[in-house]
Design a protein around this motif. Structure first.
Motif, PDB file in Angstrom:
ATOM      1  N   GLU A 119       0.820  -1.198   0.000  1.00  0.00           N
ATOM      2  CA  GLU A 119       0.000   0.000   0.000  1.00  0.00           C
ATOM      3  C   GLU A 119       0.863   1.261   0.000  1.00  0.00           C
ATOM      4  N   GLY A 120       0.220   2.385  -0.266  1.00  0.00           N
ATOM      5  CA  GLY A 120       0.870   3.683  -0.162  1.00  0.00           C
ATOM      6  C   GLY A 120       1.820   4.015  -1.293  1.00  0.00           C
ATOM      7  N   LYS A 121       2.522   5.149  -1.129  1.00  0.00           N
ATOM      8  CA  LYS A 121       3.509   5.624  -2.083  1.00  0.00           C
ATOM      9  C   LYS A 121       4.901   5.486  -1.478  1.00  0.00           C
ATOM     10  N   HIS A 122       5.900   5.270  -2.331  1.00  0.00           N
ATOM     11  CA  HIS A 122       7.241   4.983  -1.831  1.00  0.00           C
ATOM     12  C   HIS A 122       8.319   5.744  -2.610  1.00  0.00           C
ATOM     13  N   PRO A 123       9.387   6.171  -1.906  1.00  0.00           N
ATOM     14  CA  PRO A 123      10.525   6.817  -2.576  1.00  0.00           C
ATOM     15  C   PRO A 123      11.437   5.753  -3.186  1.00  0.00           C
ATOM     16  N   ILE A 124      11.376   5.599  -4.484  1.00  0.00           N
ATOM     17  CA  ILE A 124      12.110   4.534  -5.172  1.00  0.00           C
ATOM     18  C   ILE A 124      12.982   5.126  -6.279  1.00  0.00           C
ATOM     19  N   THR A 125      14.232   4.670  -6.331  1.00  0.00           N
ATOM     20  CA  THR A 125      15.171   5.107  -7.361  1.00  0.00           C
ATOM     21  C   THR A 125      15.534   3.932  -8.263  1.00  0.00           C
ATOM     22  N   LEU A 126      15.435   4.145  -9.574  1.00  0.00           N
ATOM     23  CA  LEU A 126      15.786   3.148 -10.573  1.00  0.00           C
ATOM     24  C   LEU A 126      17.070   3.593 -11.275  1.00  0.00           C
ATOM     25  N   TYR A 127      17.992   2.667 -11.433  1.00  0.00           N
ATOM     26  CA  TYR A 127      19.269   3.025 -12.055  1.00  0.00           C
ATOM     27  C   TYR A 127      19.789   1.855 -12.885  1.00  0.00           C
ATOM     28  N   ALA A 128      20.355   2.167 -14.048  1.00  0.00           N
ATOM     29  CA  ALA A 128      21.004   1.139 -14.872  1.00  0.00           C
ATOM     30  C   ALA A 128      22.068   1.794 -15.740  1.00  0.00           C
ATOM     31  N   VAL A 129      23.110   1.027 -16.019  1.00  0.00           N
ATOM     32  CA  VAL A 129      24.182   1.499 -16.901  1.00  0.00           C
ATOM     33  C   VAL A 129      24.594   0.342 -17.804  1.00  0.00           C
ATOM     34  N   LEU A 130      24.786   0.647 -19.075  1.00  0.00           N
ATOM     35  CA  LEU A 130      25.281  -0.323 -20.043  1.00  0.00           C
ATOM     36  C   LEU A 130      26.756  -0.030 -20.269  1.00  0.00           C
ATOM     37  N   ARG A 131      27.612  -0.981 -19.911  1.00  0.00           N
ATOM     38  CA  ARG A 131      29.058  -0.763 -19.995  1.00  0.00           C
ATOM     39  C   ARG A 131      29.661  -1.473 -21.194  1.00  0.00           C
ATOM     40  N   ARG A 132      30.541  -0.761 -21.885  1.00  0.00           N
ATOM     41  CA  ARG A 132      31.279  -1.330 -23.005  1.00  0.00           C
ATOM     42  C   ARG A 132      32.256  -2.389 -22.492  1.00  0.00           C
ATOM     43  N   PRO A 133      32.850  -3.158 -23.399  1.00  0.00           N
ATOM     44  CA  PRO A 133      33.830  -4.166 -22.975  1.00  0.00           C
ATOM     45  C   PRO A 133      34.973  -3.601 -22.144  1.00  0.00           C
ATOM     46  N   GLY A 135      34.643  -1.278 -19.962  1.00  0.00           N
ATOM     47  CA  GLY A 135      34.100  -0.805 -18.687  1.00  0.00           C
ATOM     48  C   GLY A 135      33.502   0.591 -18.723  1.00  0.00           C
ATOM     49  N   SER A 136      33.715   1.325 -19.790  1.00  0.00           N
ATOM     50  CA  SER A 136      33.166   2.684 -19.877  1.00  0.00           C
ATOM     51  C   SER A 136      31.661   2.623 -20.165  1.00  0.00           C
ATOM     52  N   PRO A 137      30.897   3.609 -19.683  1.00  0.00           N
ATOM     53  CA  PRO A 137      29.443   3.603 -19.897  1.00  0.00           C
ATOM     54  C   PRO A 137      29.066   3.971 -21.330  1.00  0.00           C
ATOM     55  N   ALA A 138      28.190   3.168 -21.935  1.00  0.00           N
ATOM     56  CA  ALA A 138      27.681   3.450 -23.272  1.00  0.00           C
ATOM     57  C   ALA A 138      26.293   4.081 -23.198  1.00  0.00           C
ATOM     58  N   ALA A 139      25.537   3.744 -22.160  1.00  0.00           N
ATOM     59  CA  ALA A 139      24.205   4.311 -21.939  1.00  0.00           C
ATOM     60  C   ALA A 139      23.915   4.224 -20.443  1.00  0.00           C
ATOM     61  N   THR A 168      31.084  -7.706 -26.108  1.00  0.00           N
ATOM     62  CA  THR A 168      30.177  -8.119 -25.047  1.00  0.00           C
ATOM     63  C   THR A 168      30.077  -7.022 -24.001  1.00  0.00           C
ATOM     64  N   TYR A 169      28.891  -6.481 -23.846  1.00  0.00           N
ATOM     65  CA  TYR A 169      28.623  -5.409 -22.895  1.00  0.00           C
ATOM     66  C   TYR A 169      28.113  -6.000 -21.579  1.00  0.00           C
ATOM     67  N   THR A 170      28.087  -5.183 -20.545  1.00  0.00           N
ATOM     68  CA  THR A 170      27.539  -5.593 -19.251  1.00  0.00           C
ATOM     69  C   THR A 170      26.456  -4.601 -18.836  1.00  0.00           C
ATOM     70  N   VAL A 171      25.305  -5.128 -18.483  1.00  0.00           N
ATOM     71  CA  VAL A 171      24.213  -4.304 -17.977  1.00  0.00           C
ATOM     72  C   VAL A 171      24.233  -4.391 -16.453  1.00  0.00           C
ATOM     73  N   GLU A 172      24.416  -3.262 -15.787  1.00  0.00           N
ATOM     74  CA  GLU A 172      24.377  -3.215 -14.327  1.00  0.00           C
ATOM     75  C   GLU A 172      23.160  -2.399 -13.903  1.00  0.00           C
ATOM     76  N   TRP A 173      22.453  -2.861 -12.888  1.00  0.00           N
ATOM     77  CA  TRP A 173      21.252  -2.142 -12.469  1.00  0.00           C
ATOM     78  C   TRP A 173      21.075  -2.192 -10.955  1.00  0.00           C
ATOM     79  N   SER A 174      20.297  -1.249 -10.460  1.00  0.00           N
ATOM     80  CA  SER A 174      19.960  -1.239  -9.035  1.00  0.00           C
ATOM     81  C   SER A 174      18.583  -0.618  -8.851  1.00  0.00           C
TER      82      SER A 174
END
Length: 207
Positions: A119-133, A135-139, A168-174
């Protein structure tokens, strides 16, 4: 004349045939094109309880590669023909990814873990980064809101064009619910377009 399009269900038979090859979860619906963490169906999520076992946070990420390509005239086709007058151009293939998040916040009622409510409303943060081979961020995407519903699903566009065959990229999320905790995850993604090129030229599902 060229027209740029993003592949979607029903756009073209060859593109639709590719979708199962992009689905990581065996239980995902046929015809979808995404990678999911954790693997499984729509209700499969990562979860954590607060230390007092009174609050539970669940989260899931679906990474959508988003195929991008140009349509070009078919040589020798009739100017008046509507079907078959144009075809996808394999040379124009690229990716435009997006990130789909799902979340659920449950609060125990009286008894720990035994009886919960959403129930109710919540403070939620969505985060994701797509990393190149390397390690640098592509998106990268980030969305903070103080009033998200206790459960929901939303998609955030990556806003970047990713080159085909770039490794091969890596998708990291939280996913963070302030005061409750943070869920983390990652998954690999191969940026090869070989399967799509094959489908465009043969019209067959890649094996």
């Amino acid at each position: 004349m060229k027209r740029t399009r993003i592949a979607a269900l029903g756009l073209a038979t060859a593109v639709a045939a590719l979708a199962p090859a992009l689905v990581e979860a065996a239980s995902a619906a046929e015809g979808t094109a995404y990678l999911q963490d954790p693997a499984g169906g729509e209700k499969t999520m990562k979860s954590l309880w607060t230390k007092d076992e009174m609050h539970k946070l669940e989260g899931q990420l679906r990474f959508h590669p988003g195929v991008l390509y140009d349509m070009v005239d078919v040589p020798g086709s009739s100017p008046s023909a509507e079907w078959g007058a144009k075809r996808p151009d394999p040379k124009s293939l690229a990716w435009r990814p997006s990130f789909e998040f799902a979340w659920s916040v449950s609060d125990s009622v009286v008894v720990k873990k035994a009886l919960t409510s959403k129930e109710g409303k919540h403070p939620i943060t969505l985060y994701a980064v797509l990393r190149r081979p390397d390690g640098s961020p592509a998106a990268q995407v980030r969305s903070e809101a103080q009033d998200r519903a206790a459960s929901g699903r939303t998609t955030l566009p990556g806003g970047r064009r990713i080159a085909c065959d770039s490794g091969t990229y890596t998708v990291e999320w939280s996913l963070t619910r302030t005061g409750y905790g943070t869920l983390h995850g990652s998954l690999p993604w191969n940026a090869s377009c070989d399967a799509h090129r094959k489908a465009f030229t043969t019209g067959r599902t890649p094996g």
